[in-house]
Design a protein around this motif. Structure first.
Motif, PDB file in Angstrom:
ATOM      1  N   TRP A  16       4.464  16.973  -3.379  1.00 17.13           N
ATOM      2  CA  TRP A  16       3.524  17.791  -4.163  1.00 17.13           C
ATOM      3  C   TRP A  16       4.256  18.668  -5.162  1.00 17.13           C
ATOM      4  O   TRP A  16       3.779  18.887  -6.278  1.00 17.13           O
ATOM      5  CB  TRP A  16       2.693  18.689  -3.252  1.00 17.13           C
ATOM      6  N   LEU A  17       5.415  19.178  -4.771  1.00 15.76           N
ATOM      7  CA  LEU A  17       6.144  20.083  -5.650  1.00 15.76           C
ATOM      8  C   LEU A  17       6.843  19.370  -6.801  1.00 15.76           C
ATOM      9  O   LEU A  17       7.355  20.032  -7.713  1.00 15.76           O
ATOM     10  CB  LEU A  17       7.136  20.921  -4.843  1.00 15.76           C
ATOM     11  N   ASP A  19       5.158  17.756  -8.933  1.00 17.58           N
ATOM     12  CA  ASP A  19       4.192  18.074  -9.993  1.00 17.58           C
ATOM     13  C   ASP A  19       3.173  19.067  -9.444  1.00 17.58           C
ATOM     14  O   ASP A  19       2.054  18.703  -9.106  1.00 17.58           O
ATOM     15  CB  ASP A  19       3.494  16.798 -10.468  1.00 17.58           C
ATOM     16  N   PRO A  20       3.568  20.337  -9.321  1.00 23.15           N
ATOM     17  CA  PRO A  20       2.682  21.319  -8.707  1.00 23.15           C
ATOM     18  C   PRO A  20       1.390  21.546  -9.478  1.00 23.15           C
ATOM     19  O   PRO A  20       0.354  21.854  -8.886  1.00 23.15           O
ATOM     20  CB  PRO A  20       3.529  22.593  -8.650  1.00 23.15           C
ATOM     21  N   VAL A  21       1.415  21.360 -10.787  1.00 20.62           N
ATOM     22  CA  VAL A  21       0.208  21.560 -11.599  1.00 20.62           C
ATOM     23  C   VAL A  21      -0.870  20.555 -11.210  1.00 20.62           C
ATOM     24  O   VAL A  21      -2.058  20.876 -11.194  1.00 20.62           O
ATOM     25  CB  VAL A  21       0.551  21.464 -13.105  1.00 20.62           C
ATOM     26  N   ALA A  22      -0.468  19.349 -10.853  1.00 19.36           N
ATOM     27  CA  ALA A  22      -1.426  18.310 -10.467  1.00 19.36           C
ATOM     28  C   ALA A  22      -1.955  18.510  -9.049  1.00 19.36           C
ATOM     29  O   ALA A  22      -3.037  18.019  -8.723  1.00 19.36           O
ATOM     30  CB  ALA A  22      -0.780  16.936 -10.581  1.00 19.36           C
ATOM     31  N   HIS A  23      -1.220  19.219  -8.210  1.00 14.18           N
ATOM     32  CA  HIS A  23      -1.580  19.309  -6.797  1.00 14.18           C
ATOM     33  C   HIS A  23      -2.102  20.667  -6.338  1.00 14.18           C
ATOM     34  O   HIS A  23      -2.654  20.757  -5.242  1.00 14.18           O
ATOM     35  CB  HIS A  23      -0.381  18.925  -5.927  1.00 14.18           C
ATOM     36  N   PHE A  24      -1.912  21.705  -7.138  1.00 15.77           N
ATOM     37  CA  PHE A  24      -2.325  23.045  -6.721  1.00 15.77           C
ATOM     38  C   PHE A  24      -3.165  23.697  -7.808  1.00 15.77           C
ATOM     39  O   PHE A  24      -2.939  23.454  -8.998  1.00 15.77           O
ATOM     40  CB  PHE A  24      -1.090  23.920  -6.434  1.00 15.77           C
ATOM     41  N   VAL A  42       0.281  26.217  -0.238  1.00 12.81           N
ATOM     42  CA  VAL A  42       0.714  25.057   0.547  1.00 12.81           C
ATOM     43  C   VAL A  42      -0.088  24.965   1.841  1.00 12.81           C
ATOM     44  O   VAL A  42      -0.522  23.879   2.249  1.00 12.81           O
ATOM     45  CB  VAL A  42       2.236  25.115   0.822  1.00 12.81           C
ATOM     46  N   ALA A  43      -0.331  26.102   2.476  1.00 11.89           N
ATOM     47  CA  ALA A  43      -1.109  26.125   3.725  1.00 11.89           C
ATOM     48  C   ALA A  43      -2.515  25.591   3.496  1.00 11.89           C
ATOM     49  O   ALA A  43      -3.021  24.797   4.294  1.00 11.89           O
ATOM     50  CB  ALA A  43      -1.172  27.547   4.275  1.00 11.89           C
ATOM     51  N   ALA A  44      -3.136  26.005   2.405  1.00 11.13           N
ATOM     52  CA  ALA A  44      -4.490  25.542   2.102  1.00 11.13           C
ATOM     53  C   ALA A  44      -4.501  24.029   1.888  1.00 11.13           C
ATOM     54  O   ALA A  44      -5.400  23.331   2.370  1.00 11.13           O
ATOM     55  CB  ALA A  44      -5.036  26.263   0.872  1.00 11.13           C
ATOM     56  N   LYS A  45      -3.507  23.518   1.196  1.00  7.62           N
ATOM     57  CA  LYS A  45      -3.451  22.064   0.914  1.00  7.62           C
ATOM     58  C   LYS A  45      -3.149  21.267   2.193  1.00  7.62           C
ATOM     59  O   LYS A  45      -3.720  20.205   2.398  1.00  7.62           O
ATOM     60  CB  LYS A  45      -2.388  21.790  -0.138  1.00  7.62           C
ATOM     61  N   HIS A  76       7.563  32.473  -4.171  1.00  8.46           N
ATOM     62  CA  HIS A  76       7.133  31.186  -4.725  1.00  8.46           C
ATOM     63  C   HIS A  76       8.254  30.171  -4.498  1.00  8.46           C
ATOM     64  O   HIS A  76       9.436  30.507  -4.615  1.00  8.46           O
ATOM     65  CB  HIS A  76       6.834  31.325  -6.216  1.00  8.46           C
ATOM     66  N   TYR A  77       7.864  28.957  -4.219  1.00  9.62           N
ATOM     67  CA  TYR A  77       8.817  27.891  -3.898  1.00  9.62           C
ATOM     68  C   TYR A  77       8.700  26.767  -4.920  1.00  9.62           C
ATOM     69  O   TYR A  77       7.595  26.368  -5.287  1.00  9.62           O
ATOM     70  CB  TYR A  77       8.521  27.314  -2.505  1.00  9.62           C
ATOM     71  N   ARG A  78       9.861  26.260  -5.345  1.00 11.72           N
ATOM     72  CA  ARG A  78       9.880  25.085  -6.214  1.00 11.72           C
ATOM     73  C   ARG A  78      11.088  24.226  -5.829  1.00 11.72           C
ATOM     74  O   ARG A  78      12.021  24.698  -5.199  1.00 11.72           O
ATOM     75  CB  ARG A  78       9.923  25.466  -7.684  1.00 11.72           C
ATOM     76  N   ARG A  79      11.020  22.975  -6.213  1.00  5.33           N
ATOM     77  CA  ARG A  79      12.090  22.032  -5.868  1.00  5.33           C
ATOM     78  C   ARG A  79      13.390  22.377  -6.575  1.00  5.33           C
ATOM     79  O   ARG A  79      13.389  22.824  -7.706  1.00  5.33           O
ATOM     80  CB  ARG A  79      11.675  20.615  -6.270  1.00  5.33           C
ATOM     81  N   ASP A  80      14.502  22.124  -5.900  1.00  8.23           N
ATOM     82  CA  ASP A  80      15.820  22.215  -6.513  1.00  8.23           C
ATOM     83  C   ASP A  80      16.255  20.773  -6.759  1.00  8.23           C
ATOM     84  O   ASP A  80      16.808  20.111  -5.877  1.00  8.23           O
ATOM     85  CB  ASP A  80      16.801  22.936  -5.592  1.00  8.23           C
TER      86      ASP A  80
END
Length: 95
Positions: A16-17, A19-24, A42-45, A76-80
């Motif tokens: 999901w992360l 493309d976070p715009v598409a998933h959240f 993330v919890a809600a999803k 906030h969390y994002r991929r490395d």
């Protein structure tokens, strides 16, 4: 340690992360692609408590697969992507 990281939920979060715009849903004061998403999103999803989602996210962050950024009292969390590519190369080489 990596075996624990490869749970279905954690792999879903990493996916999901990408493309976070598409998933959240969009958030005020935050660019999802640049800043990442919160444990609450993330919890809600995932359909789990914020605490469970936070545990997944913190483990991925400790492994270096996610980067964290504090904005307005929330993490906030994002991929490395660099670290994820390094880990993928290790597995390709037969680590």
């Amino acid at each position: 340690m990596l075996r624990n990281a490869a749970s279905a939920s954690r792999l879903e979060i990493l996916d999901w992360l990408k493309d976070p715009v598409a998933h959240f849903p969009p958030q005020r004061h935050v660019d999802l692609a640049e800043d990442g998403v919160t444990a609450r999103a993330v919890a809600a999803k995932l359909g789990v408590s914020r605490r469970v989602a936070g545990t997944h996210l913190m483990l991925l962050a400790r492994l270096g697969l996610l980067r964290t950024k504090r904005i307005r009292h929330r993490v906030h969390y994002r991929r490395d992507e660099v670290r994820i590519a390094e880990v993928a190369r290790m597995f390709e080489k037969g680590w």
